[in-house]
Scaffold this active site. Structure first.
Site, short mmCIF file in Angstrom:
data_model
loop_
_atom_site.label_atom_id
_atom_site.label_comp_id
_atom_site.label_asym_id
_atom_site.label_seq_id
_atom_site.Cartn_x
_atom_site.Cartn_y
_atom_site.Cartn_z
N GLY A 48 0.77 -1.24 0.00
CA GLY A 48 0.00 0.00 0.00
C GLY A 48 0.80 1.29 0.00
O GLY A 48 0.33 2.31 -0.48
N GLU A 102 3.93 4.04 6.04
CA GLU A 102 2.73 3.20 5.92
C GLU A 102 1.62 4.01 5.27
O GLU A 102 1.50 5.21 5.49
CB GLU A 102 2.35 2.71 7.34
CG GLU A 102 1.12 1.85 7.43
CD GLU A 102 1.21 0.52 6.70
OE1 GLU A 102 1.42 0.55 5.46
OE2 GLU A 102 1.02 -0.52 7.34
N ASP A 103 0.82 3.34 4.47
CA ASP A 103 -0.29 4.02 3.81
C ASP A 103 -1.37 4.42 4.80
O ASP A 103 -1.85 5.55 4.79
CB ASP A 103 -0.89 3.15 2.68
CG ASP A 103 -1.20 1.72 3.13
OD1 ASP A 103 -0.95 1.39 4.31
OD2 ASP A 103 -1.68 0.94 2.30
N ASP A 106 -5.07 1.75 10.78
CA ASP A 106 -6.49 1.57 11.06
C ASP A 106 -6.62 1.19 12.54
O ASP A 106 -6.59 2.06 13.41
CB ASP A 106 -6.98 0.46 10.10
CG ASP A 106 -8.46 0.17 10.15
OD1 ASP A 106 -9.18 0.84 10.89
OD2 ASP A 106 -8.92 -0.73 9.43
N GLY A 108 -4.28 -0.33 14.12
CA GLY A 108 -2.92 -0.19 14.65
C GLY A 108 -2.27 -1.52 14.99
O GLY A 108 -1.10 -1.58 15.37
N THR A 110 -1.41 -4.03 13.07
CA THR A 110 -0.30 -4.36 12.17
C THR A 110 0.95 -3.59 12.55
O THR A 110 2.03 -4.17 12.70
CB THR A 110 -0.68 -4.01 10.71
OG1 THR A 110 -1.97 -4.53 10.44
CG2 THR A 110 0.32 -4.58 9.73
N LYS A 134 -7.19 6.24 10.96
CA LYS A 134 -8.59 6.22 11.40
C LYS A 134 -8.59 6.18 12.92
O LYS A 134 -8.60 5.10 13.52
CB LYS A 134 -9.29 4.96 10.86
CG LYS A 134 -9.36 4.88 9.35
CD LYS A 134 -10.04 3.58 8.95
CE LYS A 134 -10.02 3.38 7.45
NZ LYS A 134 -10.51 2.03 7.08
N ASP A 162 -6.01 -0.61 -1.79
CA ASP A 162 -6.72 -1.48 -2.72
C ASP A 162 -8.02 -2.05 -2.16
O ASP A 162 -8.24 -2.12 -0.95
CB ASP A 162 -5.84 -2.67 -3.08
CG ASP A 162 -5.70 -3.65 -1.91
OD1 ASP A 162 -5.27 -3.20 -0.82
OD2 ASP A 162 -6.07 -4.82 -2.06
P1 5GP Z 1 -4.56 -2.17 10.93
O1 5GP Z 1 -3.70 -3.34 11.39
O2 5GP Z 1 -4.05 -0.84 11.39
O3 5GP Z 1 -6.00 -2.39 11.31
O4 5GP Z 1 -4.59 -2.19 9.35
C1 5GP Z 1 -3.48 -1.97 8.64
C2 5GP Z 1 -3.64 -2.35 7.20
O5 5GP Z 1 -4.99 -2.59 6.84
C3 5GP Z 1 -3.18 -1.22 6.33
O6 5GP Z 1 -1.81 -1.26 6.09
C4 5GP Z 1 -3.99 -1.43 5.09
O7 5GP Z 1 -3.31 -2.32 4.26
C5 5GP Z 1 -5.26 -2.06 5.57
N1 5GP Z 1 -6.37 -1.08 5.65
C6 5GP Z 1 -6.86 -0.49 6.76
N2 5GP Z 1 -7.87 0.34 6.45
C7 5GP Z 1 -8.01 0.29 5.11
C8 5GP Z 1 -8.90 0.95 4.17
O8 5GP Z 1 -9.76 1.76 4.50
N3 5GP Z 1 -8.73 0.64 2.87
C9 5GP Z 1 -7.79 -0.27 2.43
N4 5GP Z 1 -7.72 -0.48 1.13
N5 5GP Z 1 -6.94 -0.88 3.27
C10 5GP Z 1 -7.05 -0.62 4.60
MG MG Z 2 -0.53 -1.17 4.28
#
Ligand code: 5GP
Ligand code: MG
Length: 178
Positions: A48, A102-103, A106, A108, A110, A134, A162
């Site tokens: 991403g 990081e893109d 969400d 956190g 990951t 977010k 994506d």
């Molecule tokens: P986390 O572990 O913070 O919940 O999520 C991290 C990963 O989830 C991000 O690196 C991304 O790849 C994916 N992700 C989280 N939110 C979104 C979203 O709104 N759209 C997309 N396409 N990917 C997301």
């Molecule tokens: Mg990502």
């Protein structure tokens, strides 16, 4: 393009390329100021972050190297708590000033795992630069040192993000239209 269709879903523009560019300018200014006289190792997380990385690094004026790492944690439109091992991290991280790119952060979950994994390689210090966040979904406590912008808790695509592998190529960011 105001509306795009990716596979079975419709998405409408939510953040324009112009707004994204201004946010990246702000982030690059902060990094250029904070790391003056230092040397950075950027660690973008694939897939991403490729677009954020390309746009940000063209604005960086500090001596730096870039090494991409990868994990897999996401499928479809809902986040998973399963994160596989980081691919591509090695000894070159030791004693370096690391900036993770990081893109989106969400929940956190990951990033938290990435931070723990990174510690094993003994960097001098680690900061996080992230394009989107977010806050409503965030369940961790680490600090995002450089943030492009906060967004609402909804699924977005474009600018590297994506839906099932599609939509990464768009310059704007789109939200799901119900
Ligand atoms: P986390 O572990 O913070 O919940 O999520 C991290 C990963 O989830 C991000 O690196 C991304 O790849 C994916 N992700 C989280 N939110 C979104 C979203 O709104 N759209 C997309 N396409 N990917 C997301
Ligand atoms: Mg990502």
């Amino acid at each position: 393009m105001a509306v795009i269709i990716l596979k079975d879903k419709k998405f409408g523009v939510s953040i324009t390329a112009k707004e994204i560019d201004a946010a990246i300018r702000k982030v690059s200014d902060q990094i250029n100021r904070d790391y003056e006289g230092k040397n950075i190792l950027f660690l973008p997380i694939l897939n991403g972050s490729f677009m954020f990385t390309a746009d940000l690094l063209r604005k960086i004026r500090i001596p730096c190297q870039v090494t991409f790492v990868k994990y897999a944690s996401y499928s479809g439109i809902s986040t998973t708590t399963q994160v596989t091992e980081l691919i591509g991290i090695n000894e070159s991280v030791a004693s370096r000033h690391v900036v993770i790119l990081e893109d989106i952060v969400d929940t956190g979950i990951t990033m938290d795992l990435v931070l723990n994994e990174l510690k094993k390689f003994h960097p001098a210090d680690v900061r996080i630069a992230c394009m989107f966040h977010k806050p409503e979904a965030f369940v961790k406590s680490f600090k995002i040192d450089y943030l492009g912008m906060n967004i609402p808790n909804e699924f977005v695509v474009g600018f590297g993000l994506d839906y099932d592998g599609y939509g990464r190529n768009y310059a704007d960011v789109y939200r799901l239209v119900k």
